[in-house]
Each structure stands twice: as C-alpha cells, then as structure tokens.
Design an enzyme around this catalytic site. Structure first.
Site, PDB file in Angstrom:
ATOM      1  N   ASP A   1      -1.595  -0.560  -7.312  1.00  0.00           N
ATOM      2  CA  ASP A   1      -2.149   0.502  -6.171  1.00  0.00           C
ATOM      3  C   ASP A   1      -2.737   1.617  -6.875  1.00  0.00           C
ATOM      4  O   ASP A   1      -2.659   2.653  -6.872  1.00  0.00           O
ATOM      5  CB  ASP A   1      -1.036   1.157  -5.364  1.00  0.00           C
TER       6      ASP A   1
ATOM      7  N   VAL B   1       8.446  12.954  -3.677  1.00  0.00           N
ATOM      8  CA  VAL B   1       8.485  13.431  -5.025  1.00  0.00           C
ATOM      9  C   VAL B   1       8.817  14.872  -4.996  1.00  0.00           C
ATOM     10  O   VAL B   1       8.464  15.884  -4.291  1.00  0.00           O
ATOM     11  CB  VAL B   1       7.016  13.206  -5.913  1.00  0.00           C
TER      12      VAL B   1
ATOM     13  N   GLY C   1       4.290  10.816  -0.043  1.00  0.00           N
ATOM     14  CA  GLY C   1       3.278   9.730   0.116  1.00  0.00           C
ATOM     15  C   GLY C   1       4.081   8.501   1.036  1.00  0.00           C
ATOM     16  O   GLY C   1       5.039   8.765   1.549  1.00  0.00           O
ATOM     17  N   ALA C   2       3.384   7.411   0.844  1.00  0.00           N
ATOM     18  CA  ALA C   2       3.551   6.370   1.955  1.00  0.00           C
ATOM     19  C   ALA C   2       4.939   5.626   1.448  1.00  0.00           C
ATOM     20  O   ALA C   2       5.713   5.383   2.302  1.00  0.00           O
ATOM     21  CB  ALA C   2       2.684   5.181   1.898  1.00  0.00           C
ATOM     22  N   THR C   3       5.395   5.813   0.300  1.00  0.00           N
ATOM     23  CA  THR C   3       6.547   5.045  -0.192  1.00  0.00           C
ATOM     24  C   THR C   3       7.736   6.107  -0.478  1.00  0.00           C
ATOM     25  O   THR C   3       8.827   5.566  -0.536  1.00  0.00           O
ATOM     26  CB  THR C   3       6.154   4.169  -1.508  1.00  0.00           C
ATOM     27  N   GLY C   4       7.610   7.258  -0.614  1.00  0.00           N
ATOM     28  CA  GLY C   4       8.603   8.230  -0.406  1.00  0.00           C
ATOM     29  C   GLY C   4       8.233   9.862  -0.923  1.00  0.00           C
ATOM     30  O   GLY C   4       6.925   9.897  -0.767  1.00  0.00           O
TER      31      GLY C   4
ATOM     32  N   GLY D   1       5.549  16.712  -2.988  1.00  0.00           N
ATOM     33  CA  GLY D   1       4.527  15.697  -2.247  1.00  0.00           C
ATOM     34  C   GLY D   1       5.216  14.863  -1.636  1.00  0.00           C
ATOM     35  O   GLY D   1       6.075  14.214  -2.011  1.00  0.00           O
TER      36      GLY D   1
END
Ligand SMILES: Nc1ncnc2c1ncn2[C@@H]1O[C@H](COP(=O)(O)OP(=O)(O)OP(=O)(O)O)[C@@H](O)[C@H]1O
Length: 606
Positions: free
Chosen positions: A139, A22, A17-20, A15
């Site tokens: 977060d 996985v 997300g905004a930061t990277g 998946g």
C-alpha cells in the site's frame, strides 16, 4: 487519556485511515517496555473494529508480530509493540513529528526531479530491506511516507522520509475480511496484477514507487479517473505519459517501474541505486561522467530473475501449481495463507479477467476520510477553485484512500473507461507544432540538494537525510494537478552552471506507438475477437461490514428537528395543564380587550 493494554495511554487522535485510527500516546510511567523508556511518546494505531473482531486478522496479527517488530531501518517507522486486548488490536510505533508526504505535497506542490529522486531512493532503501525479509508493503503511497524533521549539517531543518503501515494491507487482506473480487489497496497506486487479483510480489511495491515518483515530480499520479474502477482500468490498459519537462534518466526509471509485467520491473535495490545515479547526473553542476552514468541508468535497473522465472505461472492463477508460483518471495515471512487466498479469489475465468467494481455502500464511507490538516494550518483555500477542479480533486482524494471494498465482477462489462491511448491532462497536451521544452534546470527556491554518493557497503544509516524543504503548512496554495513547473525566476536560484544542452535529449512528443506497446499485451487487454462469454458467476452479496450501513443525507438533522418539535409540544401541554398559564392567558386577553376599548374610546372622542 485512555489506556491501551497495560502499558500505554492514548491521547488525541492524529488521524484516521481506512484501516484504523492513529493516536498520540505514551508509555505508562510504571510500564517496562524493552527499548521504550517510561513516559516516552509513541503513536498507537488502533485497528478498526471490523478488523479487530475478525479471528483471521487476529491470527495474522499474532503470527506476523515478529516480522513487524524486526523491520528496522532508518527509513521505516519502527513498530515497537502489538497490543491485543479484548476486541482491540493496536500497533505501537515510534511517533514521527512531521507531516506525511501527501499533506506536504498538497501544501508545497511538487518536488524538483533531484529532490524527488533522492527522497524515493530512501523509500526504495526501506523497501529493499523489507523485501529481503519477505515483507511486501502493498500500500505504498505518499500518505504512508511520514516526513520526520531532522537538523541538517548546517542546522537547517530537513525532512527525512519514513515508510509506515508495513504489513497493514496484508493484515487487512484476510479471507475473513476480503472475499472473492475484493481488493485491498489504494486505487491510484495499485499495480495491475493486484487489480486483477493476481499474486502480489515485491514488484507491486516497485510499481507503487514508480507511481509515487511520478506524482512527487509532477503533482499528480499518472493514472487518474473518476472513481476507483476507472483508475484500476487505467492501470491495466493505459501507458503512462511522459511529462514534457522530466529529465530523460528520471523518466527511464519511472517508465521501468510502471511496466505492466511485474517481471520487467527493477528490484527495489536496483531502484534505490538508479535513483541516486539519476539525482547525481541531472543537476546543472553534474560532471560529464555523472551525466553519462545517468543517461545509461537503464542498465542499472536489473529485474528479479526469480520473478521472471515465476511469471509465466504467476500470471495465470488458474493454472495448476499457481499457489506455489506465488511464493517468489523468500520463504521467511511468507504467508502461505495469503497465496491460497489470492488463488481462491479466482474461481473462474470470468472472475480472473474482470475488473472489479466498487459497491457504493462499501466504499462510500471511506471517501470521506481525509488526511487531517496540520495544526495551525488554515482550513480554507486561499482561492476558491473552480467546481470542475473541485470535482477532479475529490476524485483524486477518493483514489488516495486505501480501499477494502467489494467489487462487482459484472462491472467489467460496462465500459467505464474505453481502453484507448492515454489522454494527457491539459498541462501535458503536446502543443502543435511540438516545441522542445527548455533544457531541464535544477530546482530553484528549494534548498540545493547535494548529490549523494552511492550506497555505502550496507550502511544505510551513514547517508545524510536529503529531502525537500521544511514543511510549511499551507504556505502556498494547494497545487491543482499539473506538471512540474519551472519555479518563478524571482526566487533565489541555486548557484549552478547552465546545463550542457546535449545533456538530456528533449522528450519526444507523445509517440503514437512506443516500442513497449508492441510487446505482448497483458491478459486483461480487450481481445479483438472475444471468445463466447461464460455465464457470469452468481453474484455474492457482500458481507455486512458495519452495523450502520445506510447513510441518508439529512436524516439525522430531520430526526433532530422532529424531536425538538415533540419536546416543545409536550412542554407546552404540560405548562398549560399544570401551571397558572391559562389564568395569565385570560389576564392577557382581558388587558388586550381593555386596551382595544381604550383606543376605540380615544378614536370615538375625536
Ligand atoms: N507513527 C506515526 N507518527 C505520527 N503520525 C502518524 C504515525 N502514523 C500515522 N500517523 C498519522 O496518522 C494519520 C492516519 O494514519 P493512517 O496510516 O491511518 O492513515 P492513512 O495512511 O492516510 O490511511 P490508509 O492508509 O488507511 O488509507 C496520518 O495523518 C498520519 O500522518
């Protein structure tokens, strides 16, 4: 398979997300990693390029290495290694087989109050350990709680919540990445002080826990709006509305976590303990003593005296010495750079008091990031939702994403959401005349949750995992945002006695002016007599975040079509000039003429 560093191989993406992103990965067969045997499956979070190429983030990454690696707790996803390789930054974590809580809620609907309280108690345990180590998560949200599947005492599958993404928001909140008016977090879960750019202490996590708890048991977060700014304004100006069927003790906990002032929120240790007391006292089998203890849960929700002492300075980042005041965390693990950055982010009064507005170009991309659907889950909704529901859901999804975006201070002056009393969603609108809801009943259709005893003397691992029923992808249609519903009577009930009618006073109808609202308003509240406005600071242009910032819908398709037409035209010219096609064409024409003559001849013969 792609190598990451010299020790890991990554396989498919789990998946983004905004930061990277996985990835599922594994330790190379020839690699020696302490604590990880060769071939062991891992999860590798590759931070996005923009973060990985920022020197400040790389510095933080290396500096916080030891902090991230030493955070160990049964309810924390363990970070095993950090990889820095060229322009690649990656965290190697334990792989958790199971959905995240966001997906679980979408597939299964809200939890019962007892299950929600017990699950959040475990999350609060994880927070307590990290806060003691000086690490604030910043977060907290259901997408960052992974549900590991474990075997229960009776052999049944149970969910074990594990908090992940520790330190990521802090890494991303780098002076090189976030500048004045920028914000790292997820709008639906962001504490008022974070929205205002004030110092972020452990209390922001307790606020996030309160939002999550509300969402777990009602199916929606308490503050919603069409877009991040409206949500941030709601965090600042609105009071949460008590869902009608929520047990009084649980509401007490939620309400205290959602206090606007960080100093009024309980510590994470107190939160964990209180939630267990609540869970033990709101079941229909609860003993009178447990019910009594749950009703007095407010006494357990002690606040952090250090935070209270620091608050007068901390709420005013412009005042002298505020940089020091932000150091309310234990010094170990505290990053003075972060404090300096927060203070530097408020160069003037206008900046400090303005609600930040997103710039569409900066945030548009992230709204498209959706948590992936579990393997095998049908992608289609069983029932097509009404377009209005779709819009509401889209707005909610947008607010579920971590945002690292530019916020235009001028947006404050544009009324996004009038700071007026919270208007409940349809399920929560108090009926006229008000009717007391039926007494709270223990969850039905879910495995009975044995109330856990209080925390052992420091032994977190002694506690058996208690969580919602096993994840079943899309077993039920996703629930539209609505309150906690009594499960259908047809479902098997937990064998529990009827509740004592007096156990929980029915919730009051939405009071026009609860006691809390008479407390001194936060600085952000609108003043009746506004002071003369200063000249707005010159707007800074956001740093270009991506090489491809312009997105024109359909442009790619148009370009593709034009390219195909061009290729066809070139092919036609080539065929015409370099093959016998003209000859064939002449033949075809002459055949056609002969056929026409023959047909005319036939007609003429008649
Ligand atoms: N340790 C892990 N084991 C298994 N799956 C994981 C692990 N960590 C993350 N994932 C999965 O990878 C996906 C992406 O995780 P990530 O943390 O990047 O997303 P997110 O939390 O939704 O995004 P963000 O917080 O950046 O907005 C999620 O679906 C999550 O369930």
């Amino acid at each position: 398979m792609r190598p990451v560093g010299s020790k890991y191989l990554i396989e498919e993406s789990l998946g983004r997300g905004a930061t990277g992103t996985v990835f599922r990965g594994r330790v190379r067969d020839d690699a020696a990693v302490p604590g990880l045997e060769p071939g062991r499956a891992v999860a590798v979070k590759v931070l996005r390029e923009e973060l990985a190429t920022d020197p400040d983030v790389v510095m933080r990454f290396l500096r916080e290495r030891s902090v991230l690696l030493r955070l160990t707790h049964p309810n924390i996803v363990r970070v095993r290694d950090l990889v820095v390789e060229g322009e690649l930054l990656a965290l190697v974590m334990d792989l958790v087989e199971g959905p995240d809580l966001f997906r679980y809620l979408r597939s299964n609907g809200p939890l019962s109050p007892i299950a929600g309280a017990l699950l959040m108690a475990q999350v609060a345990d994880a927070l307590a350990v990290s806060h003691a180590d000086g690490v604030v998560h910043r977060d907290l949200k259901p997408a960052n709680v992974l549900l590991a599947t474990t075997a229960g005492p009776d052999g049944s599958e149970q969910m074990h919540p594990m908090l992940t993404d520790f330190g990521i928001a802090r890494l991303a909140d780098s002076p090189g990445i976030t500048r004045t008016h920028e914000f790292v977090g997820t709008p639906a879960y962001v504490a008022p002080e974070s929205a205002e750019g004030r110092p972020q202490t452990a209390a922001v996590d307790v606020y996030g826990a309160g939002i999550m708890l509300y969402e777990l048991v009602t199916g929606r977060p308490p503050f919603q709006g069409d877009g991040p700014i409206a949500v941030l304004q709601a965090h600042l100006a609105q009071e949460p509305e008590r869902p009608r069927s929520l047990p009084e003790p649980l509401w007490t906990v939620i309400e205290r976590c959602l206090r606007k002032s960080p100093a009024e929120r309980p510590t994470s240790v107190a939160l964990a303990e209180a939630l267990r007391v609540v869970a033990a006292g709101i079941g229909v089998h609860s003993s009178p003593a447990a019910v009594e203890a749950a009703l007095a849960v407010g006494d357990l929700l002690v606040t952090d005296p250090a935070l209270a002492a620091a608050t007068p300075t901390a709420v005013n980042p412009l005042s002298a010495g505020s940089a020091d005041a932000t150091q309310v965390l234990p010094s170990r693990g505290f990053d003075p750079g972060a404090a300096t950055q927060v203070v530097a982010a408020a160069p003037g009064a206008e900046d400090r008091t303005q609600v930040m507005a997103p710039q569409p170009a900066a945030s548009g991309d992230r709204t498209r990031v959706m948590p992936p659907v579990p393997p095998g889950a049908p992608a289609a909704e069983p029932e097509a939702p009404h377009p209005w529901q779709t819009q509401l859901r889209a707005a909610r999804d947008r607010n579920q994403q971590t945002q690292i975006g530019y916020f235009d201070p001028e947006e404050l002056d544009r009324p996004q959401v009038a700071p007026q009393p919270y208007q409940a969603q349809p399920p929560y609108q108090a009926p006229q005349p008000y009717q007391a809801p039926p007494p709270y009943q223990a969850p039905q259709g879910r495995p009975p949750q044995p109330p856990q005893s209080g925390r052992g003397s420091g032994g977190y691992s002694q506690r058996p995992p208690v969580a919602p029923q096993p994840y079943q992808a899309r077993q039920n249609p996703p629930q539209p945002p609505q309150g906690y519903r009594q499960p259908p009577q047809a479902q098997p009930q937990a064998a529990q006695a009827a509740p004592t009618p007096q156990a929980y006073p029915p919730p009051q109808p939405p009071a026009p002016a609860p006691q809390r609202r008479q407390e001194p308003a936060p600085q952000r509240r609108p003043e009746p007599a506004p002071a003369p406005r200063r000249e707005p600071a010159p707007r800074r242009e956001p740093r270009p975040r991506s090489r491809n910032r312009m997105y024109i819908p359909g442009l790619g398709c148009l370009k593709g079509c034009l390219m195909v037409l061009l290729i066809l035209a070139i092919a036609a010219v080539a065929l015409w000039n370099f093959t016998d096609l003209p000859v064939y064409w002449e033949n075809v024409k002459s055949w056609f003429a002969s056929a026409s003559d023959w047909i005319s001849g036939l007609n003429g013969g008649r």
